[in-house]
Design an enzyme around this catalytic site. Structure first.
Site, PDB file in Angstrom:
ATOM      1  N   GLY A 424     -23.079 -15.806 -38.545  1.00 14.58           N
ATOM      2  CA  GLY A 424     -22.324 -16.551 -39.539  1.00 14.58           C
ATOM      3  C   GLY A 424     -22.183 -18.000 -39.116  1.00 14.58           C
ATOM      4  CD  GLU A 427     -18.343 -19.606 -30.155  1.00 13.74           C
ATOM      5  OE1 GLU A 427     -18.090 -18.817 -29.229  1.00 13.74           O
ATOM      6  OE2 GLU A 427     -18.821 -19.247 -31.245  1.00 13.74           O
ATOM      7  CG  HIS A 459     -13.965 -17.692 -36.190  1.00 18.87           C
ATOM      8  ND1 HIS A 459     -13.276 -16.510 -36.060  1.00 18.87           N
ATOM      9  CD2 HIS A 459     -14.925 -17.674 -35.226  1.00 18.87           C
ATOM     10  CE1 HIS A 459     -13.792 -15.803 -35.067  1.00 18.87           C
ATOM     11  NE2 HIS A 459     -14.799 -16.501 -34.545  1.00 18.87           N
ATOM     12  CD  GLU A 460     -17.778 -20.269 -35.453  1.00 23.01           C
ATOM     13  OE1 GLU A 460     -17.790 -19.142 -35.959  1.00 23.01           O
ATOM     14  OE2 GLU A 460     -17.974 -20.470 -34.238  1.00 23.01           O
ATOM     15  CG  HIS A 463     -14.800 -19.828 -30.990  1.00 20.08           C
ATOM     16  ND1 HIS A 463     -14.354 -18.905 -30.067  1.00 20.08           N
ATOM     17  CD2 HIS A 463     -15.383 -19.105 -31.987  1.00 20.08           C
ATOM     18  CE1 HIS A 463     -14.647 -17.682 -30.481  1.00 20.08           C
ATOM     19  NE2 HIS A 463     -15.268 -17.780 -31.650  1.00 20.08           N
ATOM     20  CD  GLU A 482     -16.122 -14.491 -31.048  1.00 14.65           C
ATOM     21  OE1 GLU A 482     -15.544 -14.880 -32.074  1.00 14.65           O
ATOM     22  OE2 GLU A 482     -17.127 -15.062 -30.581  1.00 14.65           O
TER      23      GLU A 482
END
Length: 1018
Positions: A424, A427, A459-460, A463, A482
């Site tokens: 998907g 990072e 999300h990334e 990270h 994660e």
């Protein structure tokens, strides 16, 4: 990141043999097919499993029926578990290895002498087997193994030399400090040459340096400017250099390696990608995907998370390309041969899996935000789709800078859409790579599309702190990366973009995590990990979604402010380093003032698999509680006696809808008691489903709760109502509550209007419907369809087909109409077809609401003419969200010939990009016509699939789950076990295989327990 949530079932007429035999229903028919078997019984061990087609069972639905009658016979028999049958009629003569020739047709008794000889032979064979069993596996490898004076067994290289290291993990006597990497890429030959200089420091005296390398040809290696020999042990992807004298502790040395390699043809390492632009010209590019174990495919390195170092990268390229890496570009030099060399600044200290570089022809837009240059890159044809990401990323960056109280440490942040990308997103520090559909947003994209893109960016970006700034020490604690990134993506969007209403999605994520973790094949959040396959399989719902769920529980227990202070302490203390779970608990303990041992509490959630079932029983003012392991036990495995430290929350009828109503107590023992006032009518535990456990209230408790909902549906929050529905179905699968009780208790749904409970009930009923449909139980399928319409029909018919402003209403409408059209509700299919015709008449300029596009196109895709139209639309579309929905519609066809073509096209990667193959398979499997063909396809192409997707990868996990999750017959179970058992090192030991087998066993058990009841009740 996106999965198809509906079935559009337009079935061709069922072949007569399927209707009469109900596919696998009558197991006695198996013996009828074996009439020509030899008179002497044949041991199943004599038979070599060979995947075959099961298409005979759907004959009449399309082409590719086998012409040879014996091939049909063989194919049918194999699917029915007839492993004892001959391969074809031509093998039934005297030469058949399966037929013992007997003069009378009877099996003769052996003589006493023969018996004795046979026993002696068996003893000898057994002895040899035992010797072989206890010898090390490398004895029988091509390289062999040797024994050193210290009795450690060392492997031998393919050149016959002793390899000086005997473990998969690298030695810790030497660690890298700095890498200087120079790359020269040729996008015509799809090869590259490289040179890496590694400065290492010695931690303990040693005479050997061991590091990783995979798939490359070492041209020259020097150590301290002296050429040295490189030893390679390919099975472990390791190379070693023997040094004549001890390397001194504390000293720094320099290792240089020149090498060459092909660009990877899979989607990891340094791989080639391509796309077709709007002028129909093929464009090529090269990009990297190193997590978890693929940096070693691009340059020799110490490829483990704890070996952090700095990286200085130089890339030679042709004029028409640009290059990108983690750090800002320091300079560009034009070389005499017409090439350009880009040199990037030396990086911050980081793990190898975070290194990244790209050579491509991309366009970009940039802006300054929070002292960082934020840029979004895409192929030139899609440069107008980058603006949403450019607006979103800076806002999230600013939020994280403030929330963590640590500023993002780099001067630039690139977000890059890769046309041919499997994950998907990834990072990489300062150079985040995305699948195009998770980064680009067109003018016609819906708010749900934007919700997806925002989630992935959030999300990334999380990270960059959790994973990049502070990194797990080893992959066993992947959840520290994660789980935190998943939790932060939902929390940050709730704060920064509340209009996207991400709460419902986070609730669904927690439900999925419970379902995964209820299996015996699950694993602890923090697990033992050794092999590459085990590392790959850690990227699953337990690490991501259960990890996020227990962090939510921790936050809810100790308040958001305390939780935030603990996170800040953790990040500041371990900034730039590596950690394990205990480091996190230690940091949180420093700020949590309550008398709770955080480490002891949270270890019960991370060190043991599964979660608790809390059983509640009430007698007057006394409430009795009991906890046990919630285990969907298909094989009578003894559930663990483990206990969890549960921060148990509850509300009651006197106060139930506000967080101030919530009461908390810590439940650590097997049983407990709690007192409530006599006036309390009911209790609802696990407030807003913020805890990771399931609750059973007993018959009276469930009735009291449902009666309360029938009287006033808003007496509980929407999250609490959804969790009650989820828990009911989970308890039904466990056997604690009958399916009739579940369906009766759900009668309150006629008054329900909120998205979360309605979509959860719809999801659960759709699952049962699909299971029944795959069994071809036409009566029950029809009755279940009627039952769903009884509860949801009016709501389905009342949905509008125009623009809907609220994201939650868009989600509800999408779920309702996908189900309605799947079940051929006339009002839905007519509306969808009319909307499609208007769209076509406008030359596809009329806007269909994004959340309805898949529904509309899936209905249209059931006719050959409209399918062909949609395929042309798919080929020419440059809007990625529209393109993916079109692909899902194309894969929903019930035409067998088309199904077979689209599966093969996804594997070939020309008309359909191979990273979309898991989505294609998942969509095909959700429908009746293609699910057996998809299973055949996976069996017949397994070796090709494992070349495209690493064993254990999320893509293979998805493919295995999609093709097997709706099997519910013993013969299907046997076939799945036989196929995967035959794979050995090619995938048989994957956890996802064990999960698939367990799910089929659970489906079988559920059918045995509920089919008769459903026939009477529905």
């Amino acid at each position: 990141l996106d999965s198809f949530q509906s079935d559009i079932i337009y079935r061709d007429p069922l072949p007569r043999n399927m209707i009469e035999n109900s596919m696998f229903e009558e197991e006695p028919d198996v013996m009828d097919l074996a009439k020509e078997s030899p008179s002497c019984p044949i041991d199943s061990d004599d038979v070599v499993y060979e995947p075959r087609s099961s298409r005979l069972l759907v004959r009449g639905l399309g082409e590719n029926d086998q012409d040879d009658e014996e091939e049909d016979y063989e194919s049918s028999a194999r699917l029915l578990g007839m492993s004892f049958m001959n391969r074809s009629s031509n093998q039934r003569g005297a030469t058949s290895s399966f037929v013992r020739q007997q003069p009378s047709g009877l099996c003769s008794m052996p003589s006493a002498k023969t018996t004795v000889l046979g026993v002696l032979v068996l003893v000898v064979v057994a002895s040899v087997v035992m010797v072989i069993y206890f010898l090390p596996s490398c004895t029988f490898s091509k390289e062999g193994c040797q024994k050193s004076n210290s009795s450690t067994i060392y492997p031998v290289t393919s050149e016959g030399e002793l390899f000086p290291w005997s473990e998969l993990r690298l030695p810790t006597s030497v660690r890298p400090v700095q890498y200087e990497i120079s790359l020269h890429l040729n996008l015509t030959t799809l090869t590259f040459q490289g040179s890496v200089t590694i400065r290492v420091v010695v931690l303990n005296e040693t005479k050997v340096i061991v590091l990783h390398s995979s798939g490359m040809k070492i041209l020259k290696c020097t150590f301290q400017d002296k050429e040295v020999k490189v030893l390679e042990y390919k099975p472990w992807q390791q190379i070693a250099i023997n040094i004549s004298e001890n390397l001194k502790k504390g000293q720094t040395y320099v290792l240089n390696i020149n090498y060459m390699a092909n660009l990877s043809s899979s989607y990891d390492g340094f791989y080639n990608s391509s796309y077709i632009d709007t002028t129909w010209e093929k464009r090529v590019l090269a990009a990297t995907q190193f997590e978890p174990l693929a940096a070693r495919k691009a340059f020799p390195c110490f490829d483990e998370p704890a070996f952090k170092a700095t990286f200085l990268i130089k890339i030679k390229r042709e004029r028409e390309y640009i290059s990108l890496s983690n750090m800002p570009k320091a300079k560009t030099t034009e070389l005499p041969d017409g090439l350009f060399e880009d040199e990037f600044e030396s990086s911050v200290n980081m793990s190898t899996y975070l290194v990244a570089f790209i050579v491509a022809n991309f366009s970009s837009v940039s802006m300054n935000a929070s002292n960082t240059v934020v840029s979004v890159y895409a192929v030139p044809d899609k440069k107008d789709q980058v603006h949403y990401a450019l607006q979103t990323a800076p806002q999230l960056l600013q939020f994280y800078n403030s929330f963590f109280d640590i500023n993002y440490p780099l001067r630039k942040l690139d977000l890059v859409g890769i046309p041919d990308f499997l994950a998907g997103a990834m990072e990489n520090w300062g150079l985040i790579t995305f699948r195009e559909t998770t980064l680009l947003v067109g003018n016609h994209s819906s708010d749900i599309d934007k919700q997806l893109v925002t989630s992935v960016i959030a999300h990334e970006l999380a990270h960059q702190w959790f994973g990049n700034l502070v990194t797990m020490r080893w992959w066993n604690d992947l959840w520290l990366n994660e789980g935190f990134a998943t939790y932060m993506q939902y929390m940050s969007i709730q704060k920064v973009f509340p209009h996207l209403e991400i709460d419902n999605e986070f609730l669904r994520v927690r439900f999925r995590a419970l379902e995964k973790d209820a299996l015996n094949s699950s694993h602890p959040v923090s697990s033992v990990v050794n092999t590459p396959e085990q590392v790959e399989e850690m990227f699953d719902a337990v690490s991501y979604e259960k990890g996020a769920s227990i962090l939510l529980m921790l936050n809810a227990t100790f308040t958001e402010q305390v939780f935030r202070e603990g996170i800040k302490e953790y990040l500041k203390k371990y900034r730039g380093g590596n950690t394990d779970s205990n480091d996190l608990w230690s940091s949180l303990s420093q700020v949590i003032k309550q008398s709770v041992d955080v480490g002891q509490m949270m270890n019960t959630w991370t060190k043991q698999k599964g979660f608790p079932l809390v059983t509640v029983s009430r007698a007057g003012t006394q409430v009795k509680l009991m906890q046990e392991h919630f285990l969907l036990n298909a094989n009578n495995v003894t559930a663990s006696s483990n206990l969890w430290h549960i921060p148990l929350t509850y509300v009651n009828d006197t106060c139930s809808n506000s967080i101030s109503c919530r009461q908390v107590f810590h439940f650590k023992d097997k049983t407990g008691k709690h007192l409530v006032p006599t006036s309390v009518k009911w209790l609802k535990f696990n407030y807003r489903n913020e805890g990771f456990y399931v609750v059973d209230y007993g018959d009276k408790g469930w009735e009291a709760l449902m009666d309360a909902l029938k009287e006033n549906v808003n007496v509980l929050s929407r999250e609490d109502r959804a969790s009650l529905i989820n828990n009911l179905f989970a308890l039904s699968r466990l056997g604690k509550v009958s399916i009739i009780q579940v369906l009766n208790l759900l009668t309150y749904l006629k008054n329900e209007t909120e998205t979360a409970p309605l979509t959860e009930a719809l999801r659960q009923l759709n699952h049962i419907y699909r299971l029944l449909g795959k069994r071809s139980d036409l009566f029950l399928v029809s009755r279940m369809r009627t039952h769903i319409f009884d509860h949801f029909g009016d709501l389905m018919d009342s949905q509008s087909w125009g623009k809907e402003m609220s994201v939650s209403k868009q989600e509800l409408r999408s779920a309702l109409l996908e189900t309605a059209c799947t079940l051929n509700r006339l009002n839905c299919t007519q509306q969808a077809k009319a909307l499609f015709n208007q769209w076509m008449a406008s030359n596809r300029t009329m806007r269909i609401p994004g959340e309805l596009l898949k529904v509309v196109l899936s209905v249209a895709a059931q006719t050959e003419q409209d399918w062909n139209t949609l395929f042309n639309t798919y080929k020419f579309s440059i809007l990625d969200s529209e393109k993916r929905k079109t692909l899902q519609a194309l894969a929903s066809t019930q035409n067998i010939r088309t199904i077979m073509w689209i599966l093969q096209a996804g594997l070939d990667g020309n008309d359909i990009q191979t990273p979309e193959l898991p989505l294609v398979i998942s969509t095909v499997c959700r429908h009746f016509a293609g699910h057996l063909y998809a299973w055949d396809f996976v069996k017949e192409n397994w070796d090709k699939l494992t070349q495209k997707f690493p064993v254990g990868s999320f893509a293979l996990q998805s493919i295995i789950a999609s093709t097997t999750s709706q099997f519910s017959r013993k013969l299907q179970l046997e076939e799945v076990q036989s196929f995967f058992g035959s794979l050995k090192e090619r995938g048989s030991q994957m956890r996802s295989v064990q999960e698939a087998i367990e799910n089929i066993e659970l489906n079988i058990r559920w059918m045995e327990s509920n089919l008769a009841t459903l026939r009477k009740w529905l």
